[in-house]
Design a protein around this motif. Structure first.
Motif, PDB file in Angstrom:
ATOM      1  N   TYR A  20     -24.975 -29.321 -16.105  1.00 39.97           N
ATOM      2  CA  TYR A  20     -23.733 -28.938 -15.446  1.00 39.97           C
ATOM      3  C   TYR A  20     -23.414 -29.977 -14.375  1.00 39.97           C
ATOM      4  O   TYR A  20     -24.289 -30.331 -13.575  1.00 39.97           O
ATOM      5  CB  TYR A  20     -23.868 -27.556 -14.800  1.00 39.97           C
ATOM      6  N   LEU A  22     -20.910 -31.248 -11.188  1.00 37.32           N
ATOM      7  CA  LEU A  22     -19.969 -30.829 -10.155  1.00 37.32           C
ATOM      8  C   LEU A  22     -19.556 -32.040  -9.319  1.00 37.32           C
ATOM      9  O   LEU A  22     -20.413 -32.819  -8.890  1.00 37.32           O
ATOM     10  CB  LEU A  22     -20.615 -29.778  -9.242  1.00 37.32           C
ATOM     11  N   GLU A  37     -20.201 -37.392  -8.160  1.00 37.44           N
ATOM     12  CA  GLU A  37     -20.543 -36.156  -8.841  1.00 37.44           C
ATOM     13  C   GLU A  37     -22.055 -36.011  -8.905  1.00 37.44           C
ATOM     14  O   GLU A  37     -22.798 -36.986  -8.760  1.00 37.44           O
ATOM     15  CB  GLU A  37     -19.949 -36.124 -10.253  1.00 37.44           C
ATOM     16  N   TYR A 371     -18.498 -26.005 -16.106  1.00 41.76           N
ATOM     17  CA  TYR A 371     -18.870 -27.352 -15.682  1.00 41.76           C
ATOM     18  C   TYR A 371     -19.936 -27.957 -16.601  1.00 41.76           C
ATOM     19  O   TYR A 371     -20.508 -29.000 -16.271  1.00 41.76           O
ATOM     20  CB  TYR A 371     -19.386 -27.316 -14.239  1.00 41.76           C
TER      21      TYR A 371
END
Length: 374
Positions: A20, A22, A37, A371
């Motif tokens: 995932y 973010l 990120e 995500y």
């Protein structure tokens, strides 16, 4: 599926992985890298109706590597024999090259297996491993070189004034050490933000040369800095040793240690005053605990690098712990996607206090799934 491990007790029946990603809440950089990120790679290991959770930070491709290469090694083994699974994974990846992504993959599976074992037994991981302390000190970590003066000040004051954390760290060594004057100015501003009684740490992420690091030493001492992390590359053990011998500020490194052998080399070289190790890189909690014992044999402390909720329980179980890194990116992500996260109020966390089994974490899958990147 593995058939070579012990069949004693419940077996590891499934190992699943997902990544995932973010975005950061602002552009971030340290002395030698920029990013926008952060990717969390989560592993779930299952035995019957019981599940254990582990994770690492790294490339999304880590999840596929776990599914394709490590899951078959771990499955079919006894839930009780986590060190055996760790050893088997280490041997299985020989031709793939262990350092880097592969080490992170092993680490995430190892952590999930420890969590699974604790869940099967119904014990917090602190009880399974055996506590040496109830409270684990943390330090606020961020202060990226991309922050302007106002953002750095807000972050530092949040940790010190709002959360009561008595030790904080900023990044220096900007642009591979090419901005020494700005580094000095940011250190001075950090001291002004936190006052005289809070410990101030700096991390150059290997951005300086040995001579640069030595030039910075008097400035660090003049502003009460007590921790100088990776003044030069952590691969330059001779350089770290020279700096350590020449300055009063503690030198720390080790976050890029992927094997126990590396930590042994670092300690024998006299390269650090405090060993850092990252359980999400070095081989999981199995190897992190061994690194802590190795540091203790050299009369040194260990500090857990990043991923604070992975390290929390194990950190409570070693006598020579200095602290854990309450790293901005990871705290933000872990608080967003996990139930069971801890409160650093007063500068410490108390893992296992609620009696929840294992790490005490549960992934909020519905929140994370939008995500997913691997």
């Amino acid at each position: 599926m593995n058939t070579g491990g012990s069949s004693d007790g419940p077996l590891v029946e499934a190992v699943e992985a997902a990544a995932y990603t973010l975005a950061t809440d602002a552009p971030e950089a340290d002395g030698t890298l920029e990013w926008n990120e952060t990717t969390l790679v989560v592993v779930h290991a299952r035995s019957g109706a019981t599940t254990g959770l582990g994770y690492t930070y790294g490339a999304p491709e880590t999840a596929a590597y776990i599914r394709e290469h490590l899951a078959p090694v771990a499955m079919g083994r006894s839930v009780w024999d986590v060190p055996g699974a760790n050893e088997a994974m280490g041997r299985a990846v020989r031709n793939d090259g262990r350092p880097g992504l592969v080490a992170g993959a092993i680490s995430a599976v190892d952590i999930a297996l420890w969590d699974l074992k604790a869940h099967v037994l119904g014990l917090p991981l602190t009880r399974l491993l055996g506590r040496a302390r109830s409270r684990v000190p943390v330090y606020g970590s961020g202060g990226f070189t991309t922050y302007d003066d106002q953002r750095q000040d807000r972050q530092l004051r949040h940790w010190v004034e709002e959360q009561g954390i008595p030790r904080v760290k900023i990044k220096i060594g900007e642009s591979w050490g090419s901005a020494e004057q700005r580094d000095r100015e940011r250190i001075a501003r950090a001291r002004a933000s936190i006052g005289d009684t809070t410990e101030l740490y700096v991390d150059a992420n290997g951005g300086y040369t040995v001579k640069q690091a030595l030039r910075m030493a008097s400035w660090l001492q003049g502003h009460g800095v007590t921790w100088f992390e990776e003044p030069v590359s952590s691969d330059d053990l001779e350089g770290l040793s020279r700096i350590r011998a020449a300055i009063d500020v503690d030198v720390a490194a080790g976050e890029f240690g992927y094997t126990l052998t590396y930590f042994g080399q670092m300690l024998r070289a006299g390269a650090v005053d405090c060993l850092q190790a990252d359980a999400t890189r070095c081989g999981g909690l199995t190897v992190w605990l061994r690194a802590a014992a190795l540091a203790e044999a050299f009369g040194l402390h260990i500090s857990g690098h990043c991923a604070p909720h992975v390290h929390a329980a194990a950190a409570a179980c070693v006598p020579n712990l200095r602290h854990l890194e309450w790293f901005h990116d990871h705290v933000r992500l872990e608080s967003r996607w996990f139930d069971g996260t801890l409160d650093p109020e007063g500068g410490h966390i108390v893992p296992g206090a609620d009696g929840a089994p294992g790490l005490g974490l549960t992934l909020r899958t519905a929140d994370a799934e939008p995500y997913r990147t691997g």
